[in-house]
Structures are given as C-alpha cells and as structure tokens.
Write an enzyme that holds these catalytic residues in place. Structure first.
Site, PDB file in Angstrom:
ATOM      1  N   THR A  86      -0.014   5.753  -3.230  1.00  0.00           N
ATOM      2  CA  THR A  86       0.420   4.859  -4.666  1.00  0.00           C
ATOM      3  C   THR A  86      -0.242   5.016  -6.057  1.00  0.00           C
ATOM      4  O   THR A  86      -1.523   5.546  -6.147  1.00  0.00           O
ATOM      5  CB  THR A  86       0.032   3.539  -4.285  1.00  0.00           C
ATOM      6  N   GLY A 121      -0.202   2.621  -9.157  1.00  0.00           N
ATOM      7  CA  GLY A 121      -0.225   1.473 -10.293  1.00  0.00           C
ATOM      8  C   GLY A 121       1.001   1.382 -10.423  1.00  0.00           C
ATOM      9  O   GLY A 121       1.862   2.194 -10.100  1.00  0.00           O
ATOM     10  N   GLY A 174      -1.328  -3.521  -4.075  1.00  0.00           N
ATOM     11  CA  GLY A 174      -1.366  -2.720  -3.019  1.00  0.00           C
ATOM     12  C   GLY A 174      -1.328  -3.570  -1.606  1.00  0.00           C
ATOM     13  O   GLY A 174      -0.761  -2.705  -1.187  1.00  0.00           O
ATOM     14  N   ASP A 175      -1.312  -4.292  -1.292  1.00  0.00           N
ATOM     15  CA  ASP A 175      -1.125  -5.054  -0.003  1.00  0.00           C
ATOM     16  C   ASP A 175       0.100  -5.048  -0.155  1.00  0.00           C
ATOM     17  O   ASP A 175       1.162  -4.550   1.381  1.00  0.00           O
ATOM     18  CB  ASP A 175      -2.256  -5.850   0.255  1.00  0.00           C
ATOM     19  N   GLN A 205     -13.229   0.011   1.664  1.00  0.00           N
ATOM     20  CA  GLN A 205     -13.847  -0.039   2.305  1.00  0.00           C
ATOM     21  C   GLN A 205     -14.680   1.945   2.411  1.00  0.00           C
ATOM     22  O   GLN A 205     -16.044   2.532   3.116  1.00  0.00           O
ATOM     23  CB  GLN A 205     -14.062   0.491   3.993  1.00  0.00           C
TER      24      GLN A 205
HETATM   25  N1  LIG Z   1       2.017  -2.229 -13.976  1.00  0.00           N
HETATM   26  C1  LIG Z   1       2.795  -2.073 -12.716  1.00  0.00           C
HETATM   27  N2  LIG Z   1       4.488  -2.330 -12.710  1.00  0.00           N
HETATM   28  C2  LIG Z   1       4.854  -1.930 -11.907  1.00  0.00           C
HETATM   29  N3  LIG Z   1       4.627  -2.020 -11.034  1.00  0.00           N
HETATM   30  C3  LIG Z   1       3.267  -1.468 -10.493  1.00  0.00           C
HETATM   31  C4  LIG Z   1       2.437  -2.186 -11.996  1.00  0.00           C
HETATM   32  N4  LIG Z   1       1.416  -1.783 -10.679  1.00  0.00           N
HETATM   33  C5  LIG Z   1       1.155  -1.675  -9.751  1.00  0.00           C
HETATM   34  N5  LIG Z   1       2.654  -1.274  -9.159  1.00  0.00           N
HETATM   35  C6  LIG Z   1       3.183  -1.303  -7.736  1.00  0.00           C
HETATM   36  O1  LIG Z   1       2.100  -1.860  -7.315  1.00  0.00           O
HETATM   37  C7  LIG Z   1       1.564  -0.704  -6.315  1.00  0.00           C
HETATM   38  C8  LIG Z   1       0.219  -0.488  -5.931  1.00  0.00           C
HETATM   39  O2  LIG Z   1      -0.217  -0.050  -6.743  1.00  0.00           O
HETATM   40  P1  LIG Z   1      -1.536   0.489  -7.095  1.00  0.00           P
HETATM   41  O3  LIG Z   1      -1.902   1.985  -6.998  1.00  0.00           O
HETATM   42  O4  LIG Z   1      -2.572  -0.275  -7.984  1.00  0.00           O
HETATM   43  O5  LIG Z   1      -2.090  -0.127  -5.452  1.00  0.00           O
HETATM   44  P2  LIG Z   1      -4.147  -0.572  -5.453  1.00  0.00           P
HETATM   45  O6  LIG Z   1      -4.913   0.205  -6.139  1.00  0.00           O
HETATM   46  O7  LIG Z   1      -3.880  -0.637  -4.170  1.00  0.00           O
HETATM   47  O8  LIG Z   1      -3.976  -1.648  -5.916  1.00  0.00           O
HETATM   48  P3  LIG Z   1      -4.433  -3.195  -5.467  1.00  0.00           P
HETATM   49  O9  LIG Z   1      -6.064  -2.406  -4.489  1.00  0.00           O
HETATM   50  O10 LIG Z   1      -5.614  -3.420  -6.763  1.00  0.00           O
HETATM   51  O11 LIG Z   1      -4.339  -4.282  -4.828  1.00  0.00           O
HETATM   52  C9  LIG Z   1       2.867   0.276  -6.935  1.00  0.00           C
HETATM   53  O12 LIG Z   1       2.816   1.636  -6.043  1.00  0.00           O
HETATM   54  C10 LIG Z   1       3.494   0.045  -7.978  1.00  0.00           C
HETATM   55  O13 LIG Z   1       4.678  -0.020  -7.190  1.00  0.00           O
HETATM   56 MG   LIG Z   2      -5.698  -1.461  -2.990  1.00  0.00          MG
END
Ligand SMILES: Nc1ncnc2c1ncn2[C@@H]1O[C@H](COP(=O)(O)OP(=O)(O)OP(=O)(O)O)[C@@H](O)[C@H]1O
Ligand SMILES: [Mg+2]
Length: 323
Positions: free
Chosen positions: A221, A223, A254-255, A173
C-alpha cells in the site's frame, strides 16, 4: 471462502488535556514526578488489527472468524463485532489479564504521554488453529496480523504444516521481530506499506525479487498513491487510491484496505478489483476518527466505486455487495 483473521484485539482510550505538559513538569523535581492531568475528553475506540479487519469484512457482508486473545472485559466489544457479522466464537478469553489497551493523553501542543498494556494479547501464543477448523470446517485463508510475536510465529508454522494458505501482515511487529523470514516464507499474500516493505527486505536479507519468489502475491500500500501488486513473472499492477477522500484521521486505514481486498478475493474477483475494493474501504476509514467508526451504506459504496473505477468495474462487485 472461509477466512480467519488473527491478530491484536485492543481498545484505545484517548484523552485530551487542556493545557501543556511542559508547564507541569518542574525540571529540578523530575526525580519525584507524581502528576495527574485533569482531562476533559475521553474517547474509547475499538481497535486491534484483527478486529479492525474483521469489522470491515463484516460490513461488506462476510462472516470472518476472529482469532485473538482478550480479557473477560470483552463482552461489549464482542457484541459490537457479533452485530457486524464477525464470528467471535473462537476468541480466546484470558483468565488472568484484561484486553490489550492503549492509553494516551494529548496536550494542546499535540504532545503525548501514552502507555500500551499488552495484557491478554500475550496469550495469543496459546491459540491453536486446528480447533477452529474442527468447529467451522477447512479454512481457505488465515491472515496473520500484528499480535504477540510468539503467537504470530505459531500461527504461521501451523498454517505451513497443515497446508492452510496464509496471508502475512506483520506491520507494526516487524520492527521488533527478527524471525521475519519465518513469517513470510510461503505466504499466499504479503501485505505491507512501503516502509514495511523495506524493513522486510532488511530483516530477511532477501532482495525485492527474492521476497517475491517466496510469496504468491505481494501487496504494497502506498498511502495516497494507492497500491501496487506484484507477482513473479507478471508486470506490476498499480491501482490509484479512491479519489475525493475527506481525510479525517488515518488510524486503521491499512486494516480497512485489507478487509476490502480480502472480501473481493473471497468473491473470486480479480486482483485489480480487490485492490479497488481495498482502496475504497480504506477511504471510509480515513474519513472518520477511529478504525471502526465508519458505517457502510452498501448502495453508496457501489455508486462511489463506479465514480472512482468505472461502471463496468462496479457492476462486477454490485451483485456481491448488495446481496
Ligand atoms: N490520503 C489518502 N487518500 C486516499 N486513500 C488513501 C490515503 N491514504 C491512504 N489511503 C488508502 O489507504 C491504503 C493504506 O494506506 P497506507 O499505505 O498509508 O497504509 P498503512 O501505512 O498500513 O496505514 P496504517 O498502518 O496507519 O493503517 C492505501 O492503499 C489507500 O488505498
Ligand atoms: Mg499499517
């Protein structure tokens, strides 16, 4: 610790079309498009950020309070969440609208035609937190995730005026909201990914340090690179992602991170342990298709935690996870 999680509750209806949309679209007939794609697969997945976070916390033995608006089609979804330990008694049921629904058809070129029906979610603005406090007792933390924008502002304001600690998690959002300062000012925790972190700074006009001064703990976070945790006056803490993750589908990672993180916070563990718990639960979500498709085997979770972050760290969580 009593934690409530406010945000969207939705289902995703994902279909696959065994052909190419491009072959069906006749360029000189686009003014009278009427197409029906015979699809050969339908996956219905439970989602919505608040429900996803509650699911993860429930799998770890918590009883989070789900706060959000749904339609009277919610019965099956409710019993799924109830079975996983989520307190759904305060979910608001709309008399008018269906539960929010994402409908998406993907063709064999991976092109997509999708619609998002907000439905009952727009009634999240009708929800007040005080009746929840009256029912369950004082709340120690309310996470305010992506939802009806009016609802997000209302929950944040109510937390501020009643002195309830809150975690700001505006995610999707952020892009369409302009009152971002109001969402994050005074938050005990601010959760974003790296992109959302920049968007926060752009939309508030606050620098990196200014944002940090206005929140207790900022969790970013990264990724596959894990997570960074910042607090004013403290060195940044970086925690690597869980190793050896078999990546299947990223929706809901992320959740799941937030669910693991908040669970460790409720056990009063350190921020480092919380980040590690978040990373490992996120790995579970990444290894399945859909945000609530993983099952948590508690002993395996502890063993995998030990493999990723060491035996001593695992000993700190084991008593809680296995109890
Ligand atoms: N390729 C990966 N291998 C291991 N852990 C991962 C990987 N990608 C994401 N994670 C884990 O997931 C957490 C959240 O990922 P990310 O930062 O991509 O969140 P996001 O962008 O909010 O994702 P989304 O909104 O799609 O749920 C990271 O902090 C990490 O712990
Ligand atoms: Mg997210």
């Amino acid at each position: 610790m009593r934690i409530a999680v406010a945000g969207s509750i939705a289902t995703d209806h994902l279909m696959t079309f065994p052909g190419r949309f491009a072959d069906q679209l006749i360029p000189d007939q686009l003014h009278t498009v009427s197409l029906s794609f015979l699809v050969d697969a339908l996956d219905i997945r439970r989602g919505g950020v608040a429900a996803n976070i509650c699911y993860g916390m429930g799998c770890l033995g918590q009883n989070p309070i789900l706060v959000g608006a749904v339609g009277d089609d919610f019965a099956d979804y409710r019993s799924w969440l109830d079975r996983h330990g989520v307190d759904t008694s305060s979910v608001y049921v709309s008399q008018l609208h269906h539960t929010a629904r994402f409908l998406c058809t993907t063709d064999e070129d991976h092109n997509q035609i999708a619609s998002f029906y907000t439905g009952a979610m727009s009634e999240a603005r009708e929800i007040e937190l005080q009746p929840i406090v009256d029912r369950v007792g004082d709340l120690d933390l309310v996470l305010i995730g992506a939802d009806d924008p009016e609802g997000m502002l209302r929950h944040t304001e109510e937390c501020r005026t009643r002195g309830i600690p809150f975690a700001a998690d505006p995610s999707q959002q952020l892009a369409r909201m302009n009152d971002v300062c109001e969402l994050i000012d005074g938050a005990a925790y601010l959760f974003t990914n790296e992109y959302e972190k920049s968007l926060c700074e752009q939309k508030t006009g606050w620098s990196d340090e200014e944002v940090l001064e206005r929140v207790g703990v900022r969790v970013t976070t990264l990724g596959p690179k894990g997570v960074r945790i910042d607090r004013t006056g403290e060195p940044s803490l970086h925690v690597d992602a869980a190793p050896e993750v078999r990546k299947v589908e990223p929706t809901g990672v992320g959740d799941a991170f937030r669910a693991g993180f908040l669970t460790a916070i409720s056990w009063e563990l350190s921020l480092e342990r919380a980040a590690q718990m978040g990373n490992l639960l996120a790995a579970h979500a990444l290894e399945v298709a859909g945000p609530q498709e993983y099952t948590l085997h508690r002993q395996q979770f502890v063993d995998r935690f030990a493999g990723a972050y060491g035996r001593e760290a695992a000993d700190e969580i084991a008593g809680h996870v296995l109890n």
